[in-house]
Design an enzyme around this catalytic site. Structure first.
Site, mmCIF file in Angstrom:
data_model
loop_
_atom_site.group_PDB
_atom_site.id
_atom_site.type_symbol
_atom_site.label_atom_id
_atom_site.label_comp_id
_atom_site.label_asym_id
_atom_site.label_seq_id
_atom_site.Cartn_x
_atom_site.Cartn_y
_atom_site.Cartn_z
ATOM 1 N N GLU A 56 -13.549 30.754 16.285
ATOM 2 C CA GLU A 56 -15.757 31.199 16.367
ATOM 3 C C GLU A 56 -15.611 32.226 15.643
ATOM 4 O O GLU A 56 -16.961 31.777 14.640
ATOM 5 C CB GLU A 56 -14.873 32.290 17.603
ATOM 6 C CG GLU A 56 -16.560 33.134 17.928
ATOM 7 C CD GLU A 56 -17.328 32.044 18.853
ATOM 8 O OE1 GLU A 56 -16.843 30.948 19.255
ATOM 9 O OE2 GLU A 56 -18.454 31.855 19.177
ATOM 10 N N ASP A 57 -15.243 33.170 13.659
ATOM 11 C CA ASP A 57 -16.080 34.254 13.787
ATOM 12 C C ASP A 57 -15.678 33.411 12.129
ATOM 13 O O ASP A 57 -16.253 34.176 11.441
ATOM 14 C CB ASP A 57 -15.653 35.710 14.062
ATOM 15 C CG ASP A 57 -15.979 35.805 15.106
ATOM 16 O OD1 ASP A 57 -17.576 35.549 15.846
ATOM 17 O OD2 ASP A 57 -15.943 36.843 16.263
ATOM 18 N N ASP B 143 -8.456 42.432 23.514
ATOM 19 C CA ASP B 143 -9.468 41.674 22.776
ATOM 20 C C ASP B 143 -10.540 43.210 23.487
ATOM 21 O O ASP B 143 -10.769 43.331 22.422
ATOM 22 C CB ASP B 143 -9.756 40.395 22.848
ATOM 23 C CG ASP B 143 -11.546 40.092 22.009
ATOM 24 O OD1 ASP B 143 -11.468 40.512 20.941
ATOM 25 O OD2 ASP B 143 -12.027 39.856 23.040
#
Ligand code: MN
Length: 504
Positions: free
Chosen positions: A75-76, A137
């Protein structure tokens, strides 16, 4: 500076292979996030690193810990799924992709959606390890919420209390649910937080001196009777649960008796009974408060001996006596009070958790589905699932099973990640009207997962649906036949009717 050893040292056991794998994932993630920073200005890697550490504290397997290290790389950090698969294999890729998918769900604050969002969260994740990574998370994110821009804080904290905490709680991971609660509390209810904190501070100061003296007497009393190997823990009720109890007791803290408790943790069951005998021989117990949850465990599996005694310093204190193993279970699993509270409500409870433990791994290897590695699932989760299975037989009739939520509903997403909950058999028309009548009335086409489809295509769980609208588009008669939901049918008919009236 972060070091893979900090994670490895938390593992109860690690082979050379485990050490190598974790070290490799550590440096892979560190490199992948090299350019990025957190809101706090720290390197981004501190986040996956701490997420992995929380997983190690929860005694998760090296595979899950690696997925924790890598959870934000797709995702990042623009790491491709192929690259992850090549380096870490299908199972870790599956976990990372699962976490990435969950990250796209957004909470929009409508109370009535919470329960379906929670269920969706579970349905989408398919594997309990994905949920646990996501909880870890979130715990790190909520611990560092102070650095997040102010306008986002409340939403994130609220989402944590309403979605994440109940999931952790239902899974019996008290160690997580407690921390998530207390970290979110000040951001969601700042005034109540201050009030509770101040009340507890006063009470704690009153209690502290008495308890310190009392702890010494206990140690002396036990030693005199030959018990020297034990640990003594003093636990104070967490702020958030105290807040809830205060509401029930009209904010009168004097009416709450279990703010503090002493835990005596031993290595052997026989010693538990011996210690109870010793304590009752020295201090007078409160009648009716002696509980033998070892001989008669609570329905959720919780085991311990409880008694409340007069300390001789003008107060009473609850004492919990248990073995190390019993204590572990209470912190990490089965022993939450969840079955008590939820068992009372009909047809709730943990039924859906049984779906979380895949008997077959959902990822495929070759053509055959690969058997899941049972070693990878902590024992308490297996027990929880077994417990569920036994409960299910007794408390769910066939009719209830049939009416089970999942069999009737599907969950699909808008391209922004909002969740739309529809009956099975729905299509893009139902979806469009569920978003807004205007969207429905001007639908000209639809994409499912990026591909153009016809409007009568059946939607599947997890589909991302994009409705293409056109000002000139208008509902057609046959849409009313396609539509599965009464809501869409009605809107279509009334739009057509209105148009006919106008044209007369
Ligand atoms: Mn993350």
């Amino acid at each position: 500076m972060e070091n893979p050893k900090e994670i490895i040292n938390l593992l109860p056991f690690s082979s050379k292979k485990d050490v190598k794998l974790i070290t490799r994932a550590f440096y892979f993630a560190k490199n992948a996030h090299e350019e990025q920073k957190r809101f706090s200005g720290e390197p981004y890697f501190t986040h996956p690193f701490h997420t992995a550490k929380i997983l190690a504290e929860l005694k998760m397997s090296p595979t899950t810990i690696c997925a924790g290290l890598l959870h934000d790389t797709i995702e990042d950090a623009n790491i491709s799924t192929e690259e992850l698969k090549e380096n870490f294999g299908e199972e870790i890729l599956f976990l990372v992709e699962g976490v990435t998918k969950l990250g796209k769900l957004k909470y929009r604050g409508a109370e009535r959606h919470n329960e379906s969002l929670r269920k969706l969260f579970v349905a989408v994740s398919q594997d309990i390890r994905v949920i646990i990574i996501k909880l870890a998370d979130r715990l790190h994110n909520i611990r560092t919420l102070d650095y997040v821009p102010e306008h986002k804080r409340e939403r994130i904290a609220k989402e944590t209390l309403e979605i994440y905490v109940p999931i952790a709680y239902r899974l019996g991971i008290r160690m997580l649910s407690r921390q998530l609660e207390d970290a979110s509390f000040p951001f969601v209810y700042p005034k109540e937080y201050e009030k509770t904190k101040n009340l507890l501070r006063q009470k704690k100061n009153e209690d502290a001196q008495k308890l310190e003296k009392f702890q010494k007497s206990i140690k002396k009393g036990l030693a005199k009777n030959g018990i020297t190997k034990f640990s003594l823990e003093y636990r104070v009720k967490t702020l958030y649960s105290l807040y809830h109890k205060l509401i029930r007791k009209d904010w009168n803290i004097e009416k709450i008796y279990d703010i503090s408790a002493l835990r005596i943790i031993l290595s052997d069951i026989n010693d538990c009974y011996k210690v109870l005998g010793i304590i009752h021989g020295i201090w007078r117990p409160l009648p009716g408060r002696i509980k033998d949850y070892i001989a008669f465990p609570k329905p959720n599996g919780y085991r311990a001996l409880h008694t409340t005694i007069f300390t001789g310093y003008g107060n009473v204190v609850e004492i919990q006596i248990k073995t190390k193993e019993m204590h572990q279970e209470a912190e990490y699993g089965v022993a939450s009070h969840v079955f008590y509270k939820e068992g009372k409500k009909k047809n709730s409870g943990l039924f859906w958790v049984t779906r979380l433990l895949p008997f077959k791994a959902p990822f495929k290897k070759g053509k055959k589905e690969k058997e899941i590695n049972y070693e990878d699932i902590p024992r308490w989760i297996k027990e929880l699932v077994e417990y569920q299975a036994s409960q299910k037989l007794e408390s769910f009739t066939n009719e209830e099973m049939k009416n089970d939520f999942f069999q009737q509903r599907i969950f699909v997403f808008t391209p922004k990640g909002d969740v739309i909950d529809l009956p099975v058999g729905s299509n893009p028309i139902d979806f469009a009207y569920a978003i807004h009548t205007e969207v429905g009335n001007h639908t000209s086409g639809a994409k499912i997962n990026g591909k153009m489809v016809s409007l009568d295509t059946n939607l599947k769980n997890g589909d991302i649906v994009k409705i293409i609208t056109d000002k000139k588009a208008f509902p057609r008669q046959k849409w009313a036949e396609y539509a599965k939901t009464t809501y869409a049918k009605k809107r279509i008919r009334s739009a057509i009717q209105a148009k006919n009236e106008k044209e007369k």
